[in-house]
Scaffold this active site. Sequence first.
Site, PDB file in Angstrom:
ATOM      1  N   LYS A  55      12.649  41.655  13.012  1.00 36.29           N
ATOM      2  CA  LYS A  55      12.617  40.451  13.987  1.00 36.29           C
ATOM      3  C   LYS A  55      12.096  40.431  15.032  1.00 36.29           C
ATOM      4  O   LYS A  55      11.445  39.166  15.692  1.00 36.29           O
ATOM      5  CB  LYS A  55      14.477  40.230  14.177  1.00 36.29           C
ATOM      6  CG  LYS A  55      14.941  41.471  14.973  1.00 36.29           C
ATOM      7  CD  LYS A  55      16.485  41.066  15.143  1.00 36.29           C
ATOM      8  CE  LYS A  55      17.415  41.340  13.978  1.00 36.29           C
ATOM      9  NZ  LYS A  55      17.157  42.796  13.832  1.00 36.29           N
ATOM     10  N   HIS A 183      24.994  48.385  18.583  1.00 37.15           N
ATOM     11  CA  HIS A 183      23.807  47.891  19.049  1.00 37.15           C
ATOM     12  C   HIS A 183      24.165  47.560  20.473  1.00 37.15           C
ATOM     13  O   HIS A 183      24.829  46.947  20.738  1.00 37.15           O
ATOM     14  CB  HIS A 183      23.195  46.511  18.571  1.00 37.15           C
ATOM     15  CG  HIS A 183      21.701  46.435  19.044  1.00 37.15           C
ATOM     16  ND1 HIS A 183      21.580  46.468  20.670  1.00 37.15           N
ATOM     17  CD2 HIS A 183      20.783  46.237  18.389  1.00 37.15           C
ATOM     18  CE1 HIS A 183      20.288  46.132  20.505  1.00 37.15           C
ATOM     19  NE2 HIS A 183      19.598  46.338  19.408  1.00 37.15           N
ATOM     20  N   GLU A 256      17.514  51.666  15.326  1.00 37.89           N
ATOM     21  CA  GLU A 256      16.833  50.182  14.868  1.00 37.89           C
ATOM     22  C   GLU A 256      16.069  49.686  15.969  1.00 37.89           C
ATOM     23  O   GLU A 256      16.283  48.677  16.266  1.00 37.89           O
ATOM     24  CB  GLU A 256      17.786  49.240  14.475  1.00 37.89           C
ATOM     25  CG  GLU A 256      19.000  49.562  13.337  1.00 37.89           C
ATOM     26  CD  GLU A 256      20.141  48.648  13.357  1.00 37.89           C
ATOM     27  OE1 GLU A 256      20.172  47.586  14.031  1.00 37.89           O
ATOM     28  OE2 GLU A 256      21.037  48.923  12.585  1.00 37.89           O
TER      29      GLU A 256
HETATM   30  N1  PLP Z   1      19.080  45.545  15.304  1.00 39.02           N
HETATM   31  C1  PLP Z   1      19.786  44.567  15.430  1.00 39.02           C
HETATM   32  C2  PLP Z   1      20.954  44.182  14.451  1.00 39.02           C
HETATM   33  C3  PLP Z   1      19.463  43.530  16.600  1.00 39.02           C
HETATM   34  O1  PLP Z   1      20.097  42.475  16.499  1.00 39.02           O
HETATM   35  C4  PLP Z   1      18.070  43.677  17.278  1.00 39.02           C
HETATM   36  C5  PLP Z   1      17.807  42.951  18.281  1.00 39.02           C
HETATM   37  O2  PLP Z   1      18.218  41.840  18.330  1.00 39.02           O
HETATM   38  C6  PLP Z   1      17.644  45.225  17.095  1.00 39.02           C
HETATM   39  C7  PLP Z   1      18.140  46.002  16.145  1.00 39.02           C
HETATM   40  C8  PLP Z   1      16.415  45.438  17.850  1.00 39.02           C
HETATM   41  O3  PLP Z   1      16.833  45.718  19.156  1.00 39.02           O
HETATM   42  P1  PLP Z   1      16.016  46.013  20.529  1.00 39.02           P
HETATM   43  O4  PLP Z   1      14.633  45.278  20.450  1.00 39.02           O
HETATM   44  O5  PLP Z   1      16.690  46.011  21.613  1.00 39.02           O
HETATM   45  O6  PLP Z   1      15.512  47.520  20.132  1.00 39.02           O
END
Ligand code: PLP
Length: 378
Positions: A55, A183, A256
């Site tokens: 994402k 998270h 993640e």
């Molecule tokens: N995993 C989940 C479920 C998330 O919602 C997000 C970010 O919105 C991420 C991983 C990635 O997080 P980050 O960009 O802080 O590493």
Amino acid sequence: MANLFQDVLFDELKTRALVEQYGSPLLLLDCEKLADQYRQLSTALPGVGLYYAVKAFPHSAIVNTLNQLGARFDIASTGEINLLRKQKVNPRNTIHTHPIKKDKDIKDALRFGCSTFVVDNHAEISKFRKYAHRVGLLLRVAFRSPDCAVDLSRKFGCSPEEVPSLLKAANELGLHVKGLSFHVGSQSTSPGTHVAAIEACSRLIEEYEVPIRILDIGGGFPVDYDHGNDIDIYTFCAPIRAALAKLPEHVEVIAEPGRFLIAPAAASITTVAGKAMRGDQPWYYLDDGVYGMFSGRIYDHARYPLHVFRTGPTRPSALVGPTCDSIDVIEEALELPELEVGDLVVGRMMGAYTAATASTFNSLPIPRIVVFGEPAPR
Ligand code: PLP
């Protein structure tokens, strides 16, 4: 190849050459920098399986680069699955982390071959009853982190107190909960929230009589938006490594990361399209703004390191986008020398939650993305 961000984007002639070749506005994606970020985080978190959070920037070159490095992928929608499918990602290297899914989302993921799903409530667990023999679940636990730029535990995750009853409910439906996930929020300001969450999950794992094999420590690994420098992620992760070392031996740890991998690997080039005095500040109208690749200014609360090539006395100035909406302000009171129409403005740390959330409001196209250093597809 020249280092795109150090050798090219601080050199006006080279930056202009890019604009002449590709136009403006531009988002430049450096796959070599992405690979470097991946290696840095792998070293900082040895033994932790890294699932790129698609994402953050869903792009084929990013998926291809990370896939070739052996990364795995965190997906949250059928659109993201389709992107991975095109890049021939092995579905066994994916997890579906959206805590709320429609039946079609589950079916699409299963058809792709992804069999690990995140849940955080009773209604969601019930959805998996009919797929019990085909899925493994991760139960997402919320740990609030008001200091983070984006506190993701407000919307998702069960409380630690709810874990036993949710595990029991899943067990009664014949579902295999293979792990816990959390998270701590995006752009974490300190490793303390990760550490506290790991310790709390460790206690939960020890209390549960059925073995929990996986701990997913989410994302949240930060980048340096203030200066655009590389953050020392090895040092940042030291307390996290220490906390992970105390987990029961059978627990496999995964993460993640989104922002840390991709934010430093992209930069923007925009052009001053117009200028005016508004109150006591010069306002410079750029050819892209918060409805485009600066969308993270709104959704992600990010402020990007920006630079211009002019020198001279500075004064507080506004950099704003091209749409007709007055919310389309990238920066106000930014110390800048006087700019002229046609000047270039370079933004760094522009990879995470930028193009991903850009829109075509005012029928303005999303800026062109130019990819550098992508490995040849295998
Ligand atoms: N995993 C989940 C479920 C998330 O919602 C997000 C970010 O919105 C991420 C991983 C990635 O997080 P980050 O960009 O802080 O590493």
